[in-house]
Design a protein around this motif. Sequence first.
Motif: not given
Length: 319
Positions: A284, A286, A289, A292-293, A309-310, A312-313, A315
């Motif tokens: 998680r 930045p 992430q 991942t993007a 992705t869901r 690890t983004t 909370r």
Amino acid sequence: MERRSVLKAGVGLGAGAFAAPAAAWAAPAPGLSAGDVAAARRLFAAGAYTRLGEVLPLLLAAARSAEQGPAGAVRAADVWVLASQLAVKQGRTEPAGTYAERAGAAARRSGDPVVLAAAARAAATPLRRTGRTDEALHLLEEARAHLTAGSRPTTAGLEAAGMAALTAAYTAAQAHRRAAAHEFVAQAEEITHRLARRPYAAGPRGELTEAQCALYRIGIHRHLGDLDTALAHARRLRPALLPTAERRARAATDTARALLDAGDAAAAFAQLRLVELAAPHEARRPSVQALTARIAEQRPALAGLAAYTRRTTARPSSR
């Protein structure tokens, strides 16, 4: 009257649930014990960044009142280093630099060269991220040279010197200073070999190992554009030999970056799954992430990527 420790003030840093009553914040600042610092370090090593972030304000308050005398300065420096490292994980470069400055000031008061080296390593990341590579390398080289200057450096001193050299190698590589990066990593590996020949006290070996050097080499060679060499080190690395979940997650992250740079998005995503397995909060971060993007841009239909992705983004839980 003896001051309360942070732990006794109601901050549980071990396996139990976190509990910091509101009254603890209004009470006089508790004392900062070596056990408090060690417990906080274990949270970082486990990748429990949310829980560490919850307890860190109380640790920092205690650190501000614990800096008198060498032993207190050592503990305070350790807390400031930890705060800087956590800020780096969170992508907060400016606070990381501020905390590292406080760590350096406390380390100088301690007079302990090992603590000074830890503060120099903490400072290196925000310095290089703000374009001050020369300053970072100067701090690290000064720390390394001081620790190895004597005829019989201690084991702790050698280990700190080797870790400073590894950090310097990575810093130089990020600035595309090939010769310096190779020189520093060679110094670290030479120290690692010296330590391997020393009889070791009972207990686990320290932070500086062949596996740690291999981990750093993945990132060093990737930054220098030597992807084949970076991936060769990744293949040889046995993550189980790395001492903490945070280090194992970092190995998978750096390998994922090298694989993606080499054009293998599917293999890079497989490494990101290992990041999540080793330390879910690492996935998680930045910067992870963002990685991942990048994978999603290249291979959006990869099986499991959308769910990853869901997850690890979202909370994260503090537990």
